[in-house]
Structures are given as structure tokens and as C-alpha cells.
Design a protein around this motif. Structure first.
Motif, PDB file in Angstrom:
ATOM      1  N   GLU A   1      -7.017 -11.603   9.407  1.00 60.99           N
ATOM      2  CA  GLU A   1      -6.729 -10.513   8.470  1.00 60.99           C
ATOM      3  C   GLU A   1      -5.887 -11.051   7.311  1.00 60.99           C
ATOM      4  O   GLU A   1      -5.041 -11.930   7.519  1.00 60.99           O
ATOM      5  N   ILE A   2      -6.111 -10.511   6.124  1.00 57.38           N
ATOM      6  CA  ILE A   2      -5.435 -11.008   4.923  1.00 57.38           C
ATOM      7  C   ILE A   2      -4.391  -9.986   4.468  1.00 57.38           C
ATOM      8  O   ILE A   2      -4.744  -8.863   4.076  1.00 57.38           O
ATOM      9  N   PRO A   3      -3.105 -10.327   4.501  1.00 56.84           N
ATOM     10  CA  PRO A   3      -2.079  -9.412   3.982  1.00 56.84           C
ATOM     11  C   PRO A   3      -2.293  -9.156   2.487  1.00 56.84           C
ATOM     12  O   PRO A   3      -2.663 -10.067   1.736  1.00 56.84           O
ATOM     13  N   VAL A   4      -2.069  -7.921   2.065  1.00 60.41           N
ATOM     14  CA  VAL A   4      -2.271  -7.558   0.665  1.00 60.41           C
ATOM     15  C   VAL A   4      -0.981  -6.990   0.087  1.00 60.41           C
ATOM     16  O   VAL A   4      -0.141  -6.445   0.800  1.00 60.41           O
ATOM     17  N   ASP A   5      -0.835  -7.151  -1.220  1.00 64.08           N
ATOM     18  CA  ASP A   5       0.362  -6.680  -1.918  1.00 64.08           C
ATOM     19  C   ASP A   5       0.130  -5.347  -2.618  1.00 64.08           C
ATOM     20  O   ASP A   5       1.073  -4.566  -2.778  1.00 64.08           O
ATOM     21  N   GLN A   6      -1.102  -5.104  -3.051  1.00 67.94           N
ATOM     22  CA  GLN A   6      -1.389  -3.883  -3.804  1.00 67.94           C
ATOM     23  C   GLN A   6      -2.803  -3.414  -3.510  1.00 67.94           C
ATOM     24  O   GLN A   6      -3.708  -4.229  -3.292  1.00 67.94           O
ATOM     25  N   VAL A   7      -2.964  -2.106  -3.522  1.00 63.97           N
ATOM     26  CA  VAL A   7      -4.281  -1.485  -3.402  1.00 63.97           C
ATOM     27  C   VAL A   7      -4.454  -0.539  -4.578  1.00 63.97           C
ATOM     28  O   VAL A   7      -3.557   0.259  -4.885  1.00 63.97           O
ATOM     29  N   PHE A   8      -5.589  -0.649  -5.245  1.00 68.96           N
ATOM     30  CA  PHE A   8      -5.912   0.263  -6.342  1.00 68.96           C
ATOM     31  C   PHE A   8      -7.201   0.992  -5.999  1.00 68.96           C
ATOM     32  O   PHE A   8      -8.247   0.373  -5.790  1.00 68.96           O
ATOM     33  N   ILE A   9      -7.127   2.316  -5.966  1.00 66.36           N
ATOM     34  CA  ILE A   9      -8.283   3.159  -5.680  1.00 66.36           C
ATOM     35  C   ILE A   9      -8.535   4.026  -6.908  1.00 66.36           C
ATOM     36  O   ILE A   9      -7.701   4.855  -7.284  1.00 66.36           O
ATOM     37  N   GLY A  10      -9.674   3.824  -7.531  1.00 66.25           N
ATOM     38  CA  GLY A  10     -10.008   4.542  -8.750  1.00 66.25           C
ATOM     39  C   GLY A  10     -11.061   3.786  -9.529  1.00 66.25           C
ATOM     40  O   GLY A  10     -11.912   3.123  -8.950  1.00 66.25           O
TER      41      GLY A  10
ATOM     42  N   VAL B   1       1.378   4.693   4.072  1.00 63.69           N
ATOM     43  CA  VAL B   1       0.848   3.377   3.713  1.00 63.69           C
ATOM     44  C   VAL B   1       1.818   2.314   4.204  1.00 63.69           C
ATOM     45  O   VAL B   1       3.014   2.563   4.384  1.00 63.69           O
ATOM     46  N   HIS B   2       1.302   1.131   4.412  1.00 69.51           N
ATOM     47  CA  HIS B   2       2.091   0.043   4.977  1.00 69.51           C
ATOM     48  C   HIS B   2       3.240  -0.318   4.044  1.00 69.51           C
ATOM     49  O   HIS B   2       3.090  -0.361   2.821  1.00 69.51           O
ATOM     50  N   GLU B   3       4.389  -0.585   4.624  1.00 69.76           N
ATOM     51  CA  GLU B   3       5.559  -0.944   3.828  1.00 69.76           C
ATOM     52  C   GLU B   3       5.269  -2.192   2.999  1.00 69.76           C
ATOM     53  O   GLU B   3       4.764  -3.196   3.503  1.00 69.76           O
ATOM     54  N   GLY B   4       5.573  -2.116   1.734  1.00 65.37           N
ATOM     55  CA  GLY B   4       5.376  -3.257   0.854  1.00 65.37           C
ATOM     56  C   GLY B   4       4.028  -3.293   0.165  1.00 65.37           C
ATOM     57  O   GLY B   4       3.790  -4.176  -0.668  1.00 65.37           O
ATOM     58  N   VAL B   5       3.145  -2.357   0.503  1.00 67.69           N
ATOM     59  CA  VAL B   5       1.835  -2.313  -0.157  1.00 67.69           C
ATOM     60  C   VAL B   5       1.856  -1.215  -1.218  1.00 67.69           C
ATOM     61  O   VAL B   5       1.883  -0.024  -0.894  1.00 67.69           O
ATOM     62  N   ARG B   6       1.882  -1.598  -2.460  1.00 70.39           N
ATOM     63  CA  ARG B   6       1.839  -0.634  -3.553  1.00 70.39           C
ATOM     64  C   ARG B   6       0.431  -0.049  -3.598  1.00 70.39           C
ATOM     65  O   ARG B   6      -0.550  -0.772  -3.804  1.00 70.39           O
TER      66      ARG B   6
ATOM     67  N   PRO C   1     -13.722   2.438  -1.343  1.00 69.88           N
ATOM     68  CA  PRO C   1     -12.531   3.230  -1.037  1.00 69.88           C
ATOM     69  C   PRO C   1     -12.180   3.236   0.451  1.00 69.88           C
ATOM     70  O   PRO C   1     -10.999   3.251   0.805  1.00 69.88           O
ATOM     71  N   ALA C   2     -13.190   3.212   1.319  1.00 68.92           N
ATOM     72  CA  ALA C   2     -12.917   3.223   2.758  1.00 68.92           C
ATOM     73  C   ALA C   2     -12.172   1.963   3.177  1.00 68.92           C
ATOM     74  O   ALA C   2     -11.183   2.019   3.940  1.00 68.92           O
ATOM     75  N   ILE C   3     -12.613   0.811   2.698  1.00 66.87           N
ATOM     76  CA  ILE C   3     -11.945  -0.447   3.034  1.00 66.87           C
ATOM     77  C   ILE C   3     -10.565  -0.503   2.393  1.00 66.87           C
ATOM     78  O   ILE C   3      -9.585  -0.921   3.027  1.00 66.87           O
ATOM     79  N   ALA C   4     -10.471  -0.073   1.131  1.00 69.25           N
ATOM     80  CA  ALA C   4      -9.194  -0.104   0.421  1.00 69.25           C
ATOM     81  C   ALA C   4      -8.163   0.789   1.103  1.00 69.25           C
ATOM     82  O   ALA C   4      -6.990   0.414   1.244  1.00 69.25           O
ATOM     83  N   ALA C   5      -8.578   1.972   1.536  1.00 69.72           N
ATOM     84  CA  ALA C   5      -7.650   2.887   2.203  1.00 69.72           C
ATOM     85  C   ALA C   5      -7.148   2.302   3.514  1.00 69.72           C
ATOM     86  O   ALA C   5      -5.962   2.423   3.852  1.00 69.72           O
TER      87      ALA C   5
ATOM     88  N   LEU D   1      -3.237   1.320   4.551  1.00 72.11           N
ATOM     89  CA  LEU D   1      -2.604   1.827   5.771  1.00 72.11           C
ATOM     90  C   LEU D   1      -2.066   0.701   6.642  1.00 72.11           C
ATOM     91  O   LEU D   1      -0.951   0.778   7.172  1.00 72.11           O
ATOM     92  N   THR D   2      -2.843  -0.355   6.796  1.00 71.11           N
ATOM     93  CA  THR D   2      -2.487  -1.423   7.739  1.00 71.11           C
ATOM     94  C   THR D   2      -1.768  -2.595   7.081  1.00 71.11           C
ATOM     95  O   THR D   2      -1.148  -3.406   7.779  1.00 71.11           O
ATOM     96  N   GLY D   3      -1.888  -2.699   5.758  1.00 69.48           N
ATOM     97  CA  GLY D   3      -1.269  -3.819   5.065  1.00 69.48           C
ATOM     98  C   GLY D   3      -2.118  -5.073   5.031  1.00 69.48           C
ATOM     99  O   GLY D   3      -1.689  -6.099   4.496  1.00 69.48           O
ATOM    100  N   VAL D   4      -3.329  -4.999   5.587  1.00 65.58           N
ATOM    101  CA  VAL D   4      -4.194  -6.175   5.629  1.00 65.58           C
ATOM    102  C   VAL D   4      -5.638  -5.791   5.315  1.00 65.58           C
ATOM    103  O   VAL D   4      -6.055  -4.653   5.540  1.00 65.58           O
ATOM    104  N   LEU D   5      -6.375  -6.760   4.784  1.00 67.34           N
ATOM    105  CA  LEU D   5      -7.812  -6.599   4.623  1.00 67.34           C
ATOM    106  C   LEU D   5      -8.462  -6.972   5.942  1.00 67.34           C
ATOM    107  O   LEU D   5      -8.345  -8.106   6.401  1.00 67.34           O
ATOM    108  N   ALA D   6      -9.133  -6.013   6.545  1.00 64.82           N
ATOM    109  CA  ALA D   6      -9.727  -6.213   7.859  1.00 64.82           C
ATOM    110  C   ALA D   6     -11.017  -5.408   7.944  1.00 64.82           C
ATOM    111  O   ALA D   6     -11.255  -4.508   7.139  1.00 64.82           O
ATOM    112  N   PRO D   7     -11.870  -5.715   8.919  1.00 62.10           N
ATOM    113  CA  PRO D   7     -13.134  -4.978   9.051  1.00 62.10           C
ATOM    114  C   PRO D   7     -12.909  -3.513   9.412  1.00 62.10           C
ATOM    115  O   PRO D   7     -11.881  -3.143   9.998  1.00 62.10           O
ATOM    116  N   ILE D   8     -13.886  -2.679   9.053  1.00 59.56           N
ATOM    117  CA  ILE D   8     -13.941  -1.316   9.555  1.00 59.56           C
ATOM    118  C   ILE D   8     -15.307  -1.116  10.181  1.00 59.56           C
ATOM    119  O   ILE D   8     -16.283  -1.772   9.816  1.00 59.56           O
ATOM    120  N   GLY D   9     -15.382  -0.218  11.136  1.00 62.73           N
ATOM    121  CA  GLY D   9     -16.649   0.009  11.815  1.00 62.73           C
ATOM    122  C   GLY D   9     -16.837  -0.925  12.998  1.00 62.73           C
ATOM    123  O   GLY D   9     -16.019  -1.798  13.288  1.00 62.73           O
TER     124      GLY D   9
END
Length: 675
Positions: A322-331, A353-358, A434-438, A442-450
Motif C-alpha cells: 500500500e502507498i501512503p498518500v499526502d493529499q486526495v483531490f476529488i473533483g 479521513v486519515h490523519e495527515g491526509v488533506r 472517486p471510489a478509490i480516492a475516497a 479514509l485509510t491514508g493509503v492507495l490500496a485495492p477495493i473490491g
């Protein structure tokens, strides 16, 4: 008949042929802050008299719009002053303005949402993602500011009838999979050059499962594959969206039409949640594939066919892949719809949302924002810790808000992740739904869904899928730019057209050099085009070129830029070719050029020389000469030459005139003298 031909013929009322250049009247033309500013500057300097301009603007008043969405609310005094000028101009000429608040928002959302673009319309916007409206059966495409300037007073644009590729869908989307995943998957399949100057058309029985928002994402990202149009037929899904009160012509796809130059079959049920890694939208990989790669990095590290973008993120990944992320932009215009906000709210409801993830959420329109408020979605997002901003392009263009710092990793639901586009050149943007970004917020990492089992029976199937992915990327991206210092250069062969010091000095760049590399977006706010030349190729990574360019006082007379495939892909901003022209470069050489860059360069009289694979034989430091008499590009240093792709008759007329403004001026004078 292809959809694109049906739409051309509907507008013109006559048959057309592929490759034909026509003067196409439009139903709506528009631009945003700076593209309108440049268009008005072009009109001011065009030589047309004030009466002619005023009459043209009056004739187009009802089918013209200015949409302020890139930098509003604005952030600098200089930009605020530009907007004062544009608002005053619009008032004086009765032009519709979509501004901060009210019914504003991102142009590609609100113009469809408010019914200003309808099926069958010709819609041209000074923004590359204007092809979004192809989702509702509109002949919609992006243009540059010179095109916009002439359209404002002439009521039409020159257009070439393109070839078409059919994407034939079957099956239906699995849970957690959205139109954005399909767009990224398709972009990964055919590449950012896979549909250059084509109409990308979507058909097949699987269309019934694609909602309008899915279609909007696909049409929006057609330009990321080089396409001129991204077209859907008018079917029951569109009818439900528009309602019974809207009448429009019918456009259908004949899937056996021999005029399609390519047909791509896609089973929607096989597409897993997908992301695009830095630094290209076609750097696509399934999220389950990505996790497997990162979990088993020792198995893949160092492979010659390793897809680009994985290695830098692997250094940041945890043991679970899983890849930790610093920011998520949905739009953005790709994924700022009400339906997207519902997906995000469903993930975040009752959570933080995960602490530290803008986490930045920006609805694409004020209408979507208000609807989200009525449904309680905005409360859900704010309570979850999101920052919700009024409708605008936001972080997508890296100018005003949500800009990334050095080394940061972000998940964006927008459409481009070019190096340096959204902040520091060492920041990384991963494109996602948006599903992956959300889930990342929430988790602070880029990870699979489904469920991985929906796509891969076992580990062997996963490895086989990754090998196929690597092979696809290696086949598409395997050609590296050829560079080398002058110590490697041979003596010119006798009869090669000159000596080693004759011709223009070649500076070599690679494939898919995008407009954010040619002129980074942060410099595009500069109002004086003469200043652009100071910043061209700033993010190209060629330090010897930058040193030479600075030492020459930003003067490329005697030098020439050489690109590979798809040079100038990305934005419709005309600043990129303007900057090159202002540098004094006599011409640009490339394997091939992106559509909007080609069009913009032609419109301003910048000479482009397309030479196919010969471009890859040019080394840095070679000397090049264009021999128009023989119709070839001569590499004086190496004693080699290649035929130049000849311009069409219309292109020759534009170049001979000195660009579109001079060409249109000659037409106006001819029309006046004939009266």
C-alpha cells in the motif's frame, strides 16, 4: 456511417469525406479566463477594424460564453485585473458570463447541465477537455485562442473530418468500478497516442450499463488518448437523462461500418478498479495488480520491461503493498458530479479521513454543490474532515489551490498527472476514480477495493496478467530518445547538403512531450507571450539544453527542438507553441504531433516538420536543414535525409498567409472587395 460523419453531415446538410477540411459553423463557442484574454488580445492586434469586430461579436452573441473556472476566486492582483477587463468586455458586447458562485462551475459540466449544448450541436471550447460533451451526442472539441478569436467574429471554425476508432463494449461494470476506471483502462490499452486526430466512438451492448456520468468521464478523457472527439450515440440512457421535453436528432452506430479504421472490443466485467501512475494518464494498472507488484517488489525490481511509474512509488510502499498518500483531490471536470460525491460520501459517512491526509472536495458545478447540500452529502464530507470548496478546477491545474510540495504523493480524480502540472516537479499524482480516492482518504493509503477473486483465479493468473501489462507498456514505450554529445558525431558525408556547422542545431527530447513540459502551467498566466520563451522546456529534464538556452538569451534562432511521438500532447493552451515561436526557432521536428498542438502551431504560423521514425535517428548536436524543394529533412551532420509529411492544400494556405489571423483577414478583404 461513423458518428463523426453523421454529425458533420447533420450540421453541413451535405455529405463529407474523411480528411476533408470544412468551414464548420458552431452552435456554441466558449473560453475560460486566460484563453479568452489571449483571444481578445489576438483580436485587438488582428488588424480587423472595430466595426467589423463589433458586428461579428453581435452576430455570435447568443452562442458565445465566457466561463471563469480555472483561477476563481482569483489569487493575484494581476489576474484580478485581467478578470475586470474580461467582465467589462462581456457586458459591453452582451456575452454570457459564468463567474464565481451563482450558476457557475467548470465549463465542461455547466454548459451541458444548463442545456447550452445539446445532441447534434457543434460545440467548440478553448480548452482541451471540451470533447466532454461528446457524451451527449454533440460534435464537441477543444480549440486554441487563435481559433477562438476568429470564431468570435466569424461564427465558424475550420475542421478536418477525422478517421474514427470504434470501442465496442460488452458486459457490465462490477461493483466499485466507474467510468473513470474504464477511461484509464482504455488509455492504458491504446496509449496517449492511440487515437491521435481520430474520433473515438463508443458502442456495443455494454453501453446500456454506462450511466451519463460514466460516459462524461470517458468522453472527457478521449483527449488523453489523442482523440479529437469522444462520441456516444443517442440512446435510451441519454433520453432518460435529458427528459421527454428535449427534442434532438438520432445518431446511431453501425458496428459493421467498414469506415472504422480500428475496432477495440472491451468486456466491462473484466475491468478492475484502475489507477494511472505518474507521470502519464496511460500509465494504467489495476489496483490489485499494483498491490501484488509492490508486495513482491523483489521479484519485479530491475526487470527490463518494468512499467514506468512503479519504482518511485515502490520505495514509499509498506509491506502490504500500500502507498501512503499526502493529499486526495476529488473533483474536476472528469469526476466532480453529484453522483461522484454520493460515492465518496458513502465511503466516509460516520468516519474520519486519515490523519495527515488533506482531502479536498470540489463539486464541478454550483448546481451539483447545492444538490449535495440538500442530500446532506456536504455535511457528511465536512464531518469526515474534508475541505469542501466552491466549484472550480481547483488543484487539477496546479495554479491556485491544493498545490503539491516536493516529494508528496497525491490521489486525484482529475485527468492529467504530468510531472510538475499540479505542483513541485518531484511530487507524484496518481489518477483514480472517486471510489478509490475516497478509500485512500479514509485509510491514508492507495490500496485495492473490491474482491480480487472477481478478476484473478490465483497468484499464477495475477502474474500472467502483470506480464501482459508489462509487455503492453514495453511495446508502446520501448523507444528511447537518442541523445549524445558532439564528440560522438561523425563527419558529414559528401553531398549531404552542407558541413557539420551548417543547419540548425538539434536539441532532442523524447516521446509524448506534453504542453506542461513545453511551457509549465504556472507560467501560462503571464499576459505577455514574449515572456513565454524564457520558460519553454523548463520541465523537460534536458539540462544541457536549458544551460545553452539561458546562455543564448533564450534565443533559438539556429537551433531546433526535436521530439518523438505525439509531441505537444495535453492542454489546448496556445502558450506552448507561442513560446517556441517567440524563441525564434525556425521549425520543430517530431515523429508526430498531437492534434491541438498541431492546430495551434499552424494557426500562429509555426512550422512543424513531421518525419516519422527518422526523428529517432537524430542525435543531440546534429545539424538539420529543411529542403522544401526536395520535400525532405536533411541531417547535415550524418549525411541522411527523410521525406517530410507534406502539408495539405489548406495547411499550405495557412502557412503561406502567416497563420489563421492573416488568412482570415485576406478572406475578409476579398469578401469586402467582391461586394
Amino acid at each position: 456511417m461513423t458518428l463523426v460523419k453523421q454529425l458533420f453531415e447533420h450540421k453541413l446538410g451535405r455529405p463529407v469525406s474523411t480528411g476533408e477540411v470544412v468551414d464548420l459553423p458552431f452552435d456554441l463557442c466558449w473560453g475560460s479566463e486566460m484563453t479568452v484574454k489571449w483571444a481578445l488580445d489576438i483580436l485587438r492586434d488582428s488588424g480587423f477594424d472595430d466595426a467589423y469586430i463589433a458586428a461579428g461579436l453581435a452576430a455570435q452573441r447568443e452562442k458565445t460564453a465566457f466561463v471563469f473556472d480555472h483561477v476563481v476566486p482569483t489569487h493575484t492582483a494581476s489576474m484580478a485585473s485581467i478578470l475586470v477587463e474580461l467582465r467589462r468586455f462581456a457586458r459591453e458586447h452582451g456575452i454570457k458570463v459564468f463567474d464565481v458562485g451563482y450558476d457557475g462551475g467548470i465549463q465542461h459540466k455547466i454548459l451541458i447541465e444548463q442545456g447550452l449544448i445539446r445532441p447534434g450541436d457543434v460545440a467548440v471550447g478553448a480548452d482541451s477537455h471540451s470533447c466532454t460533451a461528446g457524451a451527449i451526442g454533440s460534435l464537441a472539441t477543444g480549440i486554441g485562442s487563435t481559433d477562438l478569436a476568429m470564431a468570435l467574429v466569424r461564427g465558424s471554425c475550420w475542421m478536418r473530418v477525422p478517421e474514427a476508432t470504434l470501442v465496442r463494449f460488452r458486459g457490465s461494470l462490477r461493483p466499485h468500478v466507474q467510468g473513470k476506471d474504464v477511461a484509464l483502462y482504455l488509455c492504458g490499452l491504446i496509449g496517449v497516442h492511440g487515437a491521435v486526430y481520430r474520433s473515438l466512438e463508443f458502442g456495443g451492448p455494454g453501453l446500456a450499463s454506462l450511466a451519463i456520468t460514466d460516459r462524461l468521464s470517458l468522453s472527457n478523457m478521449a483527449v488523453e488518448m489523442g482523440a479529437k472527439y469522444g462520441l456516444f450515440p443517442t440512446d435510451a440512457v441519454l433520453a432518460d437523462y435529458l427528459g421527454d421535453e428535449v427534442e434532438y436528432p438520432s445518431f446511431t452506430i453501425d458496428e459493421d461500418d467498414a469506415e472504422y479504421v480500428d475496432v477495440i472490443d472491451i468486456d466491462l466485467g473484466l475491468i478492475e478498479p484502475t489507477v494511472a501512475l505518474p507521470f502519464s494518464p496511460d500509465n494504467a494498472v489495476g489496483t490489485h495488480q499494483l498491490q501484488h507488484l509492490l508486495r513482491n517488489w523483489g521479484e519485479y525490481e530491475g526487470r527490463e520491461d518494468l512499467m514506468t511509474g512503479v519504482a518511485p512509488l515502490a520505495r514509499r510502499a509498506n509491506e502490504n503493498g500500500e502507498i501512503p498518500v499526502d493529499q486526495v483531490f476529488i473533483g474536476s471536470c472528469t469526476n466532480g458530479h453529484l453522483e461522484d460525491l454520493r460515492v465518496v460520501a458513502d465511503v466516509l459517512r460516520g468516519r474520519r479521513v486519515h490523519e495527515g491526509v488533506r482531502t479536498i472536495v470540489i463539486p464541478a458545478s454550483q448546481k451539483a454543490y447545492r444538490a449535495a447540500m440538500k442530500e446532506g452529502l456536504i455535511d457528511v464530507l465536512i464531518e469526515a474532515g474534508c475541505y469542501v470548496e466552491s466549484s472550480s478546477c481547483g488543484p487539477c491545474i496546479g495554479i491556485k489551490s491544493g498545490v503539491l510540495g516536493k516529494g508528496e504523493v497525491a490521489i486525484f480524480t482529475s485527468n492529467r498527472n504530468f510531472r510538475g502540472r499540479c505542483g513541485d516537479v518531484d511530487a507524484s499524482v496518481v489518477l483514480a476514480s472517486p471510489a478509490i480516492a475516497a478509500r485512500a482518504a479514509l485509510t491514508g493509503v492507495l490500496a485495492p477495493i473490491g474482491d480480487r477473486g472477481d478478476y484473478y483465479a490465483d497468484e499464477d493468473a495475477m502474474r500472467a496478467g502483470i506480464d501482459e501489462l508489462f509487455a503492453l507498456h514495453a511495446a508502446r514505450e520501448g523507444r528511447a530518445p537518442l541523445t549524445g554529445g558532439t564528440d560522438e558525431l561523425p563527419v558529414a558525408a559528401p553531398g549531404a547538403g552542407g558541413s557539420a556547422d551548417g543547419g540548425s542545431l538539434a536539441w532532442v527530447f523524447g516521446d509524448h512531450v506534453n504542453t506542461d513540459v513545453i511551457l509549465p502551467g504556472v507560467f501560462c498566466q503571464i499576459p505577455d507571450p514574449a515572456e513565454y520563451k524564457k520558460h519553454i522546456m523548463a520541465h523537460a529534464g534536458n539540462q544541457p539544453f536549458l544551460d545553452h538556452y539561458a546562455a543564448s538569451g533564450h534565443d533559438l534562432r539556429g537551433s531546433v527542438i526535436v521530439g518523438g511521438m505525439n509531441f505537444g500532447c495535453g492542454s489546448s493552451r496556445e502558450n506552448a507553441p507561442m513560446g517556441i515561436k517567440a524563441s525564434g526557432a525556425p521549425f520543430v521536428v517530431a515523429h508526430s504531433f498531437a492534434r491541438i498542438f498541431f492546430r495551434n502551431a499552424l494557426n500562429i504560423g509555426l512550422r512543424l516538420v513531421e518525419v516519422g521514425d527518422f526523428a529517432y535517428e537524430i542525435r543531440e548536436g546534429d545539424r538539420l536543414v529543411v529542403d522544401d524543394e526536395r520535400g525532405e529533412l536533411v541531417n547535415v551532420t550524418r549525411g541522411t535525409s527523410a521525406p517530410i509529411t507534406p502539408p495539405s492544400a489548406f495547411e499550405r494556405e495557412l502557412l503561406t498567409a502567416g497563420g489563421l489571423v492573416a488568412y482570415a483577414g485576406a478572406q475578409v478583404r476579398a469578401e469586402a472587395s467582391a461586394v
